[in-house]
Write a protein that holds these residues in place. Structure first.
Motif, PDB file in Angstrom:
ATOM      1  N   GLU A  91     -74.501   3.685  42.659  1.00 26.12           N
ATOM      2  CA  GLU A  91     -73.246   3.031  43.014  1.00 26.12           C
ATOM      3  C   GLU A  91     -73.475   1.563  43.345  1.00 26.12           C
ATOM      4  O   GLU A  91     -74.502   1.186  43.879  1.00 26.12           O
ATOM      5  N   THR A  92     -72.487   0.741  43.029  1.00 29.89           N
ATOM      6  CA  THR A  92     -72.599  -0.675  43.343  1.00 29.89           C
ATOM      7  C   THR A  92     -71.868  -1.041  44.620  1.00 29.89           C
ATOM      8  O   THR A  92     -72.057  -2.119  45.151  1.00 29.89           O
ATOM      9  N   ASN A  93     -71.031  -0.146  45.105  1.00 30.62           N
ATOM     10  CA  ASN A  93     -70.295  -0.412  46.334  1.00 30.62           C
ATOM     11  C   ASN A  93     -70.375   0.814  47.241  1.00 30.62           C
ATOM     12  O   ASN A  93     -70.198   1.939  46.782  1.00 30.62           O
ATOM     13  N   LEU A  94     -70.653   0.574  48.509  1.00 36.08           N
ATOM     14  CA  LEU A  94     -70.773   1.660  49.482  1.00 36.08           C
ATOM     15  C   LEU A  94     -69.446   2.398  49.613  1.00 36.08           C
ATOM     16  O   LEU A  94     -68.399   1.770  49.783  1.00 36.08           O
ATOM     17  N   SER A 128     -60.638  -0.959  53.647  1.00 31.14           N
ATOM     18  CA  SER A 128     -60.545  -1.374  52.243  1.00 31.14           C
ATOM     19  C   SER A 128     -60.956  -2.834  52.054  1.00 31.14           C
ATOM     20  O   SER A 128     -61.233  -3.256  50.934  1.00 31.14           O
ATOM     21  N   LYS A 148     -72.819  -6.209  55.262  1.00 31.77           N
ATOM     22  CA  LYS A 148     -73.913  -5.253  55.393  1.00 31.77           C
ATOM     23  C   LYS A 148     -74.358  -5.088  56.840  1.00 31.77           C
ATOM     24  O   LYS A 148     -74.510  -3.973  57.327  1.00 31.77           O
ATOM     25  N   TYR A 153     -78.403   1.761  51.077  1.00 33.23           N
ATOM     26  CA  TYR A 153     -79.175   0.538  51.310  1.00 33.23           C
ATOM     27  C   TYR A 153     -80.689   0.754  51.247  1.00 33.23           C
ATOM     28  O   TYR A 153     -81.420  -0.139  50.839  1.00 33.23           O
ATOM     29  N   ASP A 165     -66.614  -5.409  52.420  1.00 31.60           N
ATOM     30  CA  ASP A 165     -67.497  -5.534  51.261  1.00 31.60           C
ATOM     31  C   ASP A 165     -68.891  -5.070  51.668  1.00 31.60           C
ATOM     32  O   ASP A 165     -69.429  -5.527  52.678  1.00 31.60           O
ATOM     33  N   SER A 166     -69.474  -4.184  50.880  1.00 25.91           N
ATOM     34  CA  SER A 166     -70.751  -3.572  51.261  1.00 25.91           C
ATOM     35  C   SER A 166     -71.911  -4.559  51.296  1.00 25.91           C
ATOM     36  O   SER A 166     -72.888  -4.335  51.995  1.00 25.91           O
ATOM     37  N   GLU A 167     -71.821  -5.666  50.582  1.00 31.33           N
ATOM     38  CA  GLU A 167     -72.913  -6.636  50.605  1.00 31.33           C
ATOM     39  C   GLU A 167     -72.659  -7.743  51.635  1.00 31.33           C
ATOM     40  O   GLU A 167     -73.536  -8.087  52.409  1.00 31.33           O
ATOM     41  N   LYS A 168     -71.445  -8.280  51.655  1.00 30.91           N
ATOM     42  CA  LYS A 168     -71.131  -9.350  52.612  1.00 30.91           C
ATOM     43  C   LYS A 168     -71.136  -8.859  54.051  1.00 30.91           C
ATOM     44  O   LYS A 168     -71.522  -9.576  54.956  1.00 30.91           O
TER      45      LYS A 168
END
Length: 101
Positions: A2-5, A21, A29, A52, A24-27
């Motif tokens: 998956e690319t998004n948590l 909603s 984290k 992760y 963002d899973s990266e910003k």
């Protein structure tokens, strides 16, 4: 992979004060990891650990300024990294505490 948590799979009480909603899973984290370590269940831990990985989680937590002592002990034991290498531990030691009677 998956690319998004999948935020919807985590416990809803973790993000009671924000719109899940919009996370963002990266910003966001460090926010997700800290909330999960401090307030999450073991199922929540398994989800972020799978997404992760332990190395990324450990590196992220090492840069946090504040973390619950139990969460710090948990990640320290799992990762094998001494508490003294976490910023939240060294910052806490620099701040004098009030006497606890």
């Amino acid at each position: 992979m998956e690319t998004n948590l999948p935020i919807h799979n985590l416990s809803p009480h973790l993000f009671w004060d924000v719109d899940p909603s919009q996370i963002d899973s990266e910003k966001n984290k460090s926010f997700i990891i800290q909330r999960t370590l401090e307030y999450g269940f073991i199922e929540d831990w398994k989800i972020i650990n799978k997404f992760y990985g332990l190395n990324t989680i450990t590196q992220t937590v090492q840069n946090l300024r504040d973390l619950d002592p139990r969460a710090l002990a948990f990640i320290s034991v799992l990762s094998g990294v001494p508490k003294t290498q976490f910023r939240c531990y060294t910052t806490k030691q620099l701040i004098p505490q009030h006497w606890n009677f």
